[in-house]
Scaffold this motif. Sequence first.
Motif, mmCIF file in Angstrom:
data_model
loop_
_atom_site.group_PDB
_atom_site.id
_atom_site.type_symbol
_atom_site.label_atom_id
_atom_site.label_comp_id
_atom_site.label_asym_id
_atom_site.label_seq_id
_atom_site.Cartn_x
_atom_site.Cartn_y
_atom_site.Cartn_z
ATOM 1 N N VAL A 169 12.857 -5.189 -14.212
ATOM 2 C CA VAL A 169 11.464 -5.133 -13.761
ATOM 3 C C VAL A 169 10.662 -6.275 -14.386
ATOM 4 N N THR A 170 10.891 -6.522 -15.665
ATOM 5 C CA THR A 170 10.174 -7.602 -16.347
ATOM 6 C C THR A 170 10.413 -8.945 -15.668
ATOM 7 N N ALA A 171 11.647 -9.185 -15.241
ATOM 8 C CA ALA A 171 11.979 -10.456 -14.605
ATOM 9 C C ALA A 171 11.338 -10.612 -13.236
ATOM 10 N N ALA A 172 11.009 -9.495 -12.599
ATOM 11 C CA ALA A 172 10.513 -9.543 -11.217
ATOM 12 C C ALA A 172 9.012 -9.341 -11.087
ATOM 13 N N VAL A 173 8.357 -8.828 -12.133
ATOM 14 C CA VAL A 173 6.967 -8.404 -11.981
ATOM 15 C C VAL A 173 6.012 -9.551 -11.689
ATOM 16 N N SER A 174 6.271 -10.753 -12.185
ATOM 17 C CA SER A 174 5.364 -11.870 -11.913
ATOM 18 C C SER A 174 5.331 -12.205 -10.423
ATOM 19 N N ALA A 175 6.488 -12.127 -9.771
ATOM 20 C CA ALA A 175 6.549 -12.435 -8.335
ATOM 21 C C ALA A 175 5.746 -11.417 -7.533
ATOM 22 N N VAL A 176 5.847 -10.161 -7.915
ATOM 23 C CA VAL A 176 5.116 -9.106 -7.207
ATOM 24 C C VAL A 176 3.623 -9.198 -7.493
ATOM 25 N N SER A 177 3.269 -9.415 -8.748
ATOM 26 C CA SER A 177 1.852 -9.430 -9.123
ATOM 27 C C SER A 177 1.119 -10.664 -8.611
ATOM 28 N N ALA A 178 1.859 -11.672 -8.160
ATOM 29 C CA ALA A 178 1.217 -12.872 -7.625
ATOM 30 C C ALA A 178 0.786 -12.706 -6.169
ATOM 31 N N VAL A 179 1.252 -11.654 -5.510
ATOM 32 C CA VAL A 179 0.947 -11.439 -4.093
ATOM 33 C C VAL A 179 -0.477 -10.890 -3.955
ATOM 34 N N PRO A 180 -1.358 -11.583 -3.236
ATOM 35 C CA PRO A 180 -2.768 -11.171 -3.146
ATOM 36 C C PRO A 180 -2.972 -9.731 -2.681
ATOM 37 N N GLU A 181 -2.145 -9.272 -1.748
ATOM 38 C CA GLU A 181 -2.302 -7.905 -1.240
ATOM 39 C C GLU A 181 -2.056 -6.866 -2.338
ATOM 40 N N VAL A 182 -1.103 -7.154 -3.213
ATOM 41 C CA VAL A 182 -0.829 -6.253 -4.338
ATOM 42 C C VAL A 182 -2.017 -6.263 -5.297
ATOM 43 N N ARG A 183 -2.511 -7.452 -5.595
ATOM 44 C CA ARG A 183 -3.619 -7.572 -6.540
ATOM 45 C C ARG A 183 -4.880 -6.901 -6.012
ATOM 46 N N ARG A 184 -5.181 -7.088 -4.738
ATOM 47 C CA ARG A 184 -6.381 -6.467 -4.176
ATOM 48 C C ARG A 184 -6.310 -4.951 -4.291
ATOM 49 N N ARG A 185 -5.146 -4.409 -3.969
ATOM 50 C CA ARG A 185 -4.992 -2.957 -4.043
ATOM 51 C C ARG A 185 -5.179 -2.447 -5.472
ATOM 52 N N LEU A 186 -4.487 -3.083 -6.419
ATOM 53 C CA LEU A 186 -4.523 -2.577 -7.780
ATOM 54 C C LEU A 186 -5.842 -2.853 -8.489
ATOM 55 N N VAL A 187 -6.446 -3.991 -8.225
ATOM 56 C CA VAL A 187 -7.746 -4.276 -8.837
ATOM 57 C C VAL A 187 -8.767 -3.238 -8.392
ATOM 58 N N ALA A 188 -8.738 -2.860 -7.121
ATOM 59 C CA ALA A 188 -9.657 -1.831 -6.623
ATOM 60 C C ALA A 188 -9.418 -0.506 -7.344
ATOM 61 N N LEU A 246 0.802 -1.222 0.000
ATOM 62 C CA LEU A 246 0.000 0.000 0.000
ATOM 63 C C LEU A 246 0.838 1.277 0.000
ATOM 64 N N ASP A 247 2.152 1.149 0.113
ATOM 65 C CA ASP A 247 3.010 2.323 0.296
ATOM 66 C C ASP A 247 3.213 3.186 -0.961
ATOM 67 N N PRO A 248 3.478 2.602 -2.128
ATOM 68 C CA PRO A 248 3.731 3.456 -3.297
ATOM 69 C C PRO A 248 2.483 4.247 -3.694
ATOM 70 N N VAL A 249 2.677 5.493 -4.069
ATOM 71 C CA VAL A 249 1.578 6.326 -4.563
ATOM 72 C C VAL A 249 1.658 6.342 -6.086
ATOM 73 N N LEU A 250 0.645 5.772 -6.741
ATOM 74 C CA LEU A 250 0.644 5.676 -8.194
ATOM 75 C C LEU A 250 -0.212 6.780 -8.818
#
Length: 218
Positions: free
Chosen positions: A94-113, A63-67
Motif C-alpha cells: 500500500v505504501t508503494a502505491a498510495v502516492s499514485a492514488v492520492s495524486a488523482v484529482p477525483e480521489v483528492r476532491r472526494r477525501l478533502v470534502a 467514489l465507490d469505497p465506503v470509508l
Amino acid sequence: MTGLVVAMDGPSGSGKSSASRGVARALGLRYLDTGAMYRAITWWMIQREIDLADPEAIAARALDPVLTLGTDPDAPVVAVDGVDAVAPIRTAEVTAAVSAVSAVPEVRRRLVAEQREIIGAGGIVVEGRDIGTVVAPGAAVKIYLTASADARALRRTAELTGTTVAAQRAAMARRDTLDSTRKADPLAKAADAVELDTTALNLEEVIAEILRVIKEKA
C-alpha cells in the motif's frame, strides 16, 4: 480548545502520527489521520485489481469505497466497506502505491470534502500533507514536521510490515518527489506554519514543543 483546529503537515516518517495523537490526547481533542484515508482507498483498489498506473481507472472508482473513520486518538478506526483496515493499509504494498492514488484529482476532491466535514466541528488535530495549505488553511495552529532521511526511514520501518530501512529510505525519497511535485494539492509548508525538525527529538519532546507552539498561537 473545543473549537481549535491544529494542522500537522510534513513528509512520511517525520513523526506526524505519533505526535498528533499525543497532542490530541494531551488536550482532549479529536484526531484525524488523513493519510490513512488515502491508504484505505489504495488498499481497496489493490484488492479489486484496479490498474494503479491508470489515473482514469482510479478516478472511475474513486467514489465507490465506503470509508468509516474514528477520531479517538487512543483507538483510531479505519474501515472500508465495513472491513477493519487498520493493519492492511500499513503494508509495504500500500505504501508503494498510495502516492499514485492520492495524486488523482477525483480521489483528492472526494477525501478533502470528507476531511473538511469531519474537521468542521473543531476540537481536532489533523495530520497529512496538505492540511495547512488546502484542507484547513484557516487552522489556528499549523505545524510542519521534518526530520533527516535516515531518521524518517527508521521510523517508517518500525511502523510497517514486510520492509527494510534501506527499502524505506529509497521509497520515501521517491514518494517525497511524487508528493511535492504532483499537480493536485502537493506537499508544501504553509507560509504561516511553524517548522519543527524532529530528527534529534524523542516523541515526548516533540509533543512538548508542539504544545508550546499551540499555547502561543491559540
